[in-house]
Scaffold this motif. Structure first.
Motif, PDB file in Angstrom:
ATOM      1  N   LEU A 177     -18.069  25.637  -6.417  1.00 46.64           N
ATOM      2  CA  LEU A 177     -17.345  25.165  -7.275  1.00 46.64           C
ATOM      3  C   LEU A 177     -17.298  23.389  -7.222  1.00 46.64           C
ATOM      4  O   LEU A 177     -16.998  23.069  -6.403  1.00 46.64           O
ATOM      5  CB  LEU A 177     -15.719  25.484  -6.951  1.00 46.64           C
ATOM      6  CG  LEU A 177     -14.873  25.207  -8.058  1.00 46.64           C
ATOM      7  CD1 LEU A 177     -14.917  25.768  -9.160  1.00 46.64           C
ATOM      8  CD2 LEU A 177     -13.437  25.547  -7.246  1.00 46.64           C
ATOM      9  N   ILE A 178     -17.576  23.260  -8.479  1.00 42.76           N
ATOM     10  CA  ILE A 178     -17.616  21.581  -9.038  1.00 42.76           C
ATOM     11  C   ILE A 178     -16.487  21.321  -9.617  1.00 42.76           C
ATOM     12  O   ILE A 178     -16.337  21.707 -10.779  1.00 42.76           O
ATOM     13  CB  ILE A 178     -19.154  21.314  -9.389  1.00 42.76           C
ATOM     14  CG1 ILE A 178     -20.359  21.677  -8.303  1.00 42.76           C
ATOM     15  CG2 ILE A 178     -19.115  19.577  -9.643  1.00 42.76           C
ATOM     16  CD1 ILE A 178     -21.387  21.384  -8.967  1.00 42.76           C
ATOM     17  N   SER A 179     -15.753  20.470  -9.326  1.00 40.70           N
ATOM     18  CA  SER A 179     -14.671  20.009  -9.924  1.00 40.70           C
ATOM     19  C   SER A 179     -14.938  18.440 -10.557  1.00 40.70           C
ATOM     20  O   SER A 179     -15.678  17.598  -9.583  1.00 40.70           O
ATOM     21  CB  SER A 179     -13.391  19.925  -9.082  1.00 40.70           C
ATOM     22  OG  SER A 179     -13.011  21.353  -8.662  1.00 40.70           O
ATOM     23  N   TYR A 180     -14.321  18.327 -11.498  1.00 48.20           N
ATOM     24  CA  TYR A 180     -14.574  16.991 -12.073  1.00 48.20           C
ATOM     25  C   TYR A 180     -13.330  16.311 -13.081  1.00 48.20           C
ATOM     26  O   TYR A 180     -12.648  17.272 -13.287  1.00 48.20           O
ATOM     27  CB  TYR A 180     -15.961  16.718 -12.921  1.00 48.20           C
ATOM     28  CG  TYR A 180     -15.768  17.634 -14.047  1.00 48.20           C
ATOM     29  CD1 TYR A 180     -15.663  17.039 -15.218  1.00 48.20           C
ATOM     30  CD2 TYR A 180     -16.266  18.948 -14.092  1.00 48.20           C
ATOM     31  CE1 TYR A 180     -15.630  17.824 -16.644  1.00 48.20           C
ATOM     32  CE2 TYR A 180     -16.309  19.721 -15.216  1.00 48.20           C
ATOM     33  CZ  TYR A 180     -16.050  19.325 -16.312  1.00 48.20           C
ATOM     34  OH  TYR A 180     -16.067  20.145 -17.502  1.00 48.20           O
ATOM     35  N   GLY A 181     -13.451  15.199 -13.419  1.00 50.53           N
ATOM     36  CA  GLY A 181     -12.158  14.862 -14.327  1.00 50.53           C
ATOM     37  C   GLY A 181     -11.412  13.783 -13.712  1.00 50.53           C
ATOM     38  O   GLY A 181     -11.613  13.454 -12.394  1.00 50.53           O
ATOM     39  N   ASP A 182     -10.530  12.972 -14.425  1.00 49.65           N
ATOM     40  CA  ASP A 182      -9.678  11.971 -13.565  1.00 49.65           C
ATOM     41  C   ASP A 182      -8.394  12.217 -13.122  1.00 49.65           C
ATOM     42  O   ASP A 182      -7.743  11.520 -12.549  1.00 49.65           O
ATOM     43  CB  ASP A 182      -9.722  10.746 -14.738  1.00 49.65           C
ATOM     44  CG  ASP A 182      -9.055  11.101 -16.128  1.00 49.65           C
ATOM     45  OD1 ASP A 182      -8.480  12.377 -16.141  1.00 49.65           O
ATOM     46  OD2 ASP A 182      -8.869  10.441 -16.898  1.00 49.65           O
ATOM     47  N   TYR A 183      -7.854  13.646 -13.318  1.00 45.87           N
ATOM     48  CA  TYR A 183      -6.687  14.010 -12.754  1.00 45.87           C
ATOM     49  C   TYR A 183      -7.001  14.675 -11.599  1.00 45.87           C
ATOM     50  O   TYR A 183      -6.592  16.000 -11.367  1.00 45.87           O
ATOM     51  CB  TYR A 183      -6.063  15.243 -14.011  1.00 45.87           C
ATOM     52  CG  TYR A 183      -4.409  15.150 -13.620  1.00 45.87           C
ATOM     53  CD1 TYR A 183      -3.695  14.314 -13.617  1.00 45.87           C
ATOM     54  CD2 TYR A 183      -4.371  16.563 -12.873  1.00 45.87           C
ATOM     55  CE1 TYR A 183      -2.373  14.779 -13.649  1.00 45.87           C
ATOM     56  CE2 TYR A 183      -3.050  16.844 -12.707  1.00 45.87           C
ATOM     57  CZ  TYR A 183      -2.118  16.059 -13.111  1.00 45.87           C
ATOM     58  OH  TYR A 183      -0.577  16.397 -12.816  1.00 45.87           O
ATOM     59  N   ARG A 214     -12.784  21.559 -14.835  1.00 39.88           N
ATOM     60  CA  ARG A 214     -12.138  20.297 -15.101  1.00 39.88           C
ATOM     61  C   ARG A 214     -10.715  19.984 -14.886  1.00 39.88           C
ATOM     62  O   ARG A 214      -9.891  20.756 -15.325  1.00 39.88           O
ATOM     63  CB  ARG A 214     -12.253  20.191 -16.777  1.00 39.88           C
ATOM     64  CG  ARG A 214     -11.788  18.572 -17.100  1.00 39.88           C
ATOM     65  CD  ARG A 214     -12.045  18.343 -18.582  1.00 39.88           C
ATOM     66  NE  ARG A 214     -11.301  16.956 -18.996  1.00 39.88           N
ATOM     67  CZ  ARG A 214     -11.318  16.710 -20.382  1.00 39.88           C
ATOM     68  NH1 ARG A 214     -11.157  17.633 -21.297  1.00 39.88           N
ATOM     69  NH2 ARG A 214     -10.905  15.601 -20.548  1.00 39.88           N
ATOM     70  N   LEU A 215     -10.342  18.906 -14.083  1.00 40.93           N
ATOM     71  CA  LEU A 215      -9.187  18.860 -13.190  1.00 40.93           C
ATOM     72  C   LEU A 215      -8.149  18.572 -14.234  1.00 40.93           C
ATOM     73  O   LEU A 215      -8.361  17.826 -15.311  1.00 40.93           O
ATOM     74  CB  LEU A 215      -9.307  17.906 -12.006  1.00 40.93           C
ATOM     75  CG  LEU A 215     -10.079  18.444 -10.929  1.00 40.93           C
ATOM     76  CD1 LEU A 215     -10.419  17.243  -9.922  1.00 40.93           C
ATOM     77  CD2 LEU A 215      -9.596  19.732 -10.299  1.00 40.93           C
ATOM     78  N   GLY A 216      -6.933  19.189 -14.030  1.00 42.32           N
ATOM     79  CA  GLY A 216      -5.783  18.760 -15.032  1.00 42.32           C
ATOM     80  C   GLY A 216      -4.931  20.066 -15.121  1.00 42.32           C
ATOM     81  O   GLY A 216      -5.362  21.332 -14.767  1.00 42.32           O
ATOM     82  N   GLU A 217      -3.684  19.928 -15.687  1.00 41.69           N
ATOM     83  CA  GLU A 217      -2.787  21.156 -15.656  1.00 41.69           C
ATOM     84  C   GLU A 217      -1.566  20.493 -16.375  1.00 41.69           C
ATOM     85  O   GLU A 217      -1.326  19.364 -16.563  1.00 41.69           O
ATOM     86  CB  GLU A 217      -2.304  21.618 -14.406  1.00 41.69           C
ATOM     87  CG  GLU A 217      -1.677  20.328 -13.339  1.00 41.69           C
ATOM     88  CD  GLU A 217      -1.937  20.697 -11.903  1.00 41.69           C
ATOM     89  OE1 GLU A 217      -0.902  20.639 -11.211  1.00 41.69           O
ATOM     90  OE2 GLU A 217      -2.857  21.156 -11.557  1.00 41.69           O
ATOM     91  N   ASN A 218      -0.829  21.619 -16.857  1.00 39.37           N
ATOM     92  CA  ASN A 218       0.748  21.365 -17.562  1.00 39.37           C
ATOM     93  C   ASN A 218       0.532  20.130 -18.583  1.00 39.37           C
ATOM     94  O   ASN A 218       1.226  19.427 -18.871  1.00 39.37           O
ATOM     95  CB  ASN A 218       1.401  20.895 -16.444  1.00 39.37           C
ATOM     96  CG  ASN A 218       1.756  21.817 -15.467  1.00 39.37           C
ATOM     97  OD1 ASN A 218       1.392  21.950 -14.307  1.00 39.37           O
ATOM     98  ND2 ASN A 218       2.753  22.866 -15.771  1.00 39.37           N
ATOM     99  N   ALA A 276      -8.078  20.132 -27.131  1.00 44.75           N
ATOM    100  CA  ALA A 276      -9.082  19.033 -26.621  1.00 44.75           C
ATOM    101  C   ALA A 276      -9.968  19.710 -25.594  1.00 44.75           C
ATOM    102  O   ALA A 276     -11.178  19.472 -25.206  1.00 44.75           O
ATOM    103  CB  ALA A 276      -8.593  17.685 -26.734  1.00 44.75           C
ATOM    104  N   VAL A 277      -8.934  20.097 -24.653  1.00 43.16           N
ATOM    105  CA  VAL A 277      -9.531  20.997 -23.256  1.00 43.16           C
ATOM    106  C   VAL A 277     -10.457  22.135 -23.639  1.00 43.16           C
ATOM    107  O   VAL A 277     -11.615  22.236 -23.011  1.00 43.16           O
ATOM    108  CB  VAL A 277      -8.560  21.153 -22.450  1.00 43.16           C
ATOM    109  CG1 VAL A 277      -9.082  22.085 -21.165  1.00 43.16           C
ATOM    110  CG2 VAL A 277      -7.669  20.217 -21.828  1.00 43.16           C
ATOM    111  N   THR A 278     -10.107  22.765 -24.497  1.00 40.26           N
ATOM    112  CA  THR A 278     -10.866  23.816 -25.049  1.00 40.26           C
ATOM    113  C   THR A 278     -12.144  23.699 -25.764  1.00 40.26           C
ATOM    114  O   THR A 278     -13.377  23.937 -25.306  1.00 40.26           O
ATOM    115  CB  THR A 278     -10.351  24.898 -25.960  1.00 40.26           C
ATOM    116  OG1 THR A 278      -8.708  25.140 -25.638  1.00 40.26           O
ATOM    117  CG2 THR A 278     -10.851  26.141 -26.543  1.00 40.26           C
ATOM    118  N   ASP A 279     -12.053  22.538 -26.595  1.00 41.59           N
ATOM    119  CA  ASP A 279     -13.463  21.984 -27.141  1.00 41.59           C
ATOM    120  C   ASP A 279     -14.302  21.364 -26.149  1.00 41.59           C
ATOM    121  O   ASP A 279     -15.407  21.489 -26.093  1.00 41.59           O
ATOM    122  CB  ASP A 279     -12.941  20.742 -28.104  1.00 41.59           C
ATOM    123  CG  ASP A 279     -12.192  21.285 -29.268  1.00 41.59           C
ATOM    124  OD1 ASP A 279     -12.421  22.593 -29.590  1.00 41.59           O
ATOM    125  OD2 ASP A 279     -11.657  20.583 -30.215  1.00 41.59           O
TER     126      ASP A 279
END
Length: 311
Positions: free
Chosen positions: A279-285, A62-66, A75-78
Motif C-alpha cells: 500500500l503506497i500512500s501519497y498526498g500532502d494531508y 491519496r491521503l485526506g478525509e472529511n 476533485a478527489v474523484t477526478d
C-alpha cells in the motif's frame, strides 16, 4: 492501551498539529520512511520500482478525509480517474483504495455512492478491484451500507474491516455471504472500550479468528476475496500455517503491507509465491495518517527519532 500509542493517536486528532506539522522539516524528513512523496508521480515511480525489482503489486491511496465541499469530493474523484489512466499507461498492477469521507460521505451519501460507482466502473475497465477504507467507528454503518449497495452492482469492490471492533465478526459474515472482498486490519484509530477491544492480545485473537473465517469453506463457496493487512509476522505465520493445514493454496488469499515497513518480509513473501500488495500512500494531508502508522507499533518511534535528528 500503550501510553505511547495513546499519545500518538491524540496527536493525530490535534487540529493545530494537522494544520502545521506537515510544514516542519523535521516531520517531513521522518515521513519519507512510510511514503515515497506527496505527488501521484512519486507513487507511480515507487510502484514501478517494486514491480520491476521484486514483482510486487501495489495499492494507491491519496491521503485526506472529511471534505466539506462538494467540489472537493468531485476533485478527489477526478484525481482517482486520472490515476487509473496513469496506472494503465505504465502497465502497473495497481489497485486504488478510497476513504468515503474524502468522497463526500459527510455531505451527501447518495452522491458519495455515485462517486464510488464511477470509480468501481473505471476499475473494472482495467480488471482491477476498488477498495473502500474503513474510518472511525461512527462511520462503519454508513460505510457498509454503501459498500453493499455498490457490491450489488459492481462485483469488483472490497472494503476494509478492523479486528479491534467487537462488531466485525457479524459484519464479516454478511460480506462473506454476499461474496465480497475484505482487507482485514487491526485498526488504527483511538476508539472507546465500549466498541473496541482495549488489549492487544484480544485484538490479535480477533484478527486470527476472522482470518480463519475469511479463508474458510463458506468464503470459498461464495467467491469471497481475502486480504490480510498486517505487519505482524506472528499473525502472518499463523495464517500461512492454517491455510496450509486446511488446503488453501497460496493464491487463495493475499497479504497487504505498507510501503517502507518490513521490506525484507515483503520480499520473502513475494519469493515464496504468496499474493502480495504494498500500500503506497501519497498526498500532502499526511500527518494524521503518519501518527496512526507510528501508533500501530510504538517501537517505530525510536527508529523515527534517530531518522529525524540524524545529520
Amino acid at each position: 492501551m500503550h501510553p505511547v500509542r495513546s499519545l500518538l493517536l491524540a496527536a493525530s486528532e490535534n487540529r493545530w498539529m494537522r494544520a502545521n506539522a506537515t510544514r516542519l522539516p523535521v516531520f517531513r524528513k521522518a515521513v519519507t520512511r512510510f511514503m515515497p512523496g506527496e505527488r501521484l508521480e512519486d507513487a507511480l515511480d515507487a510502484a514501478q520500482v517494486l514491480a520491476q525489482q521484486d514483482r510486487i503489486a501495489t495499492v494507491f491511496t491519496r491521503l485526506g478525509e472529511n471534505v466539506t465541499e462538494m467540489a472537493e469530493a468531485d476533485a478527489v474523484t477526478d484525481h482517482y480517474v486520472e490515476a487509473y489512466g496513469r496506472i494503465a499507461e505504465r502497465h502497473l498492477d495497481t489497485q486504488i483504495s478510497v476513504k468515503l469521507t474524502q468522497l463526500g460521505l459527510d455531505i451527501d451519501k447518495a452522491r458519495c455512492r455515485d462517486r464510488v460507482r464511477r470509480l468501481a466502473a473505471r476499475a473494472a475497465e482495467q480488471g482491477s478491484i476498488l477498495y473502500i477504507d474503513m474510518e472511525q467507528h461512527p462511520y462503519v454503518d454508513a460505510t457498509l451500507e454503501l459498500y453493499h449497495a455498490v457490491l450489488a452492482e459492481h462485483r469488483n469492490v472490497g472494503v476494509c474491516l478492523q479486528s479491534y471492533l467487537y462488531r466485525t465478526e457479524k459484519d464479516l459474515q454478511a460480506i462473506v455471504a454476499a461474496g465480497g472482498a475484505v482487507r482485514l486490519v487491526k485498526g488504527a484509530y483511538k476508539e472507546p472500550e465500549s466498541v473496541a477491544f482495549p488489549k492487544k492480545a484480544d485484538v490479535d485473537a480477533s484478527y486470527l479468528s476472522l482470518a480463519r473465517t475469511m479463508i474458510g469453506p463458506a468464503a470459498k463457496a461464495t467467491g469471497f476475496r481475502a486480504v490480510f493487512g498486517t505487519h505482524d509476522t506472528t499473525i502472518i505465520a499463523a495464517i500461512q500455517q492454517h491455510a496450509q493445514a486446511t488446503g488453501v493454496p497460496r493464491d487463495g488469499y493475499e497479504f497487504a503491507l505498507l510501503y517502507g515497513i518490513q521490506r525484507s518480509v515483503q520480499q520473502q513473501l513475494a519469493r515464496d509465491g504468496y499474493q502480495l500488495r504494498v500500500l503506497i500512500s501519497y498526498g500532502d494531508y499526511w500527518f494524521p495518517w503518519y501518527m496512526r502508522r507510528l501508533a500501530e507499533r510504538p517501537a517505530n518511534v525510536w527508529f523515527v527519532a534517530r531518522t529525524m535528528f540524524a545529520r
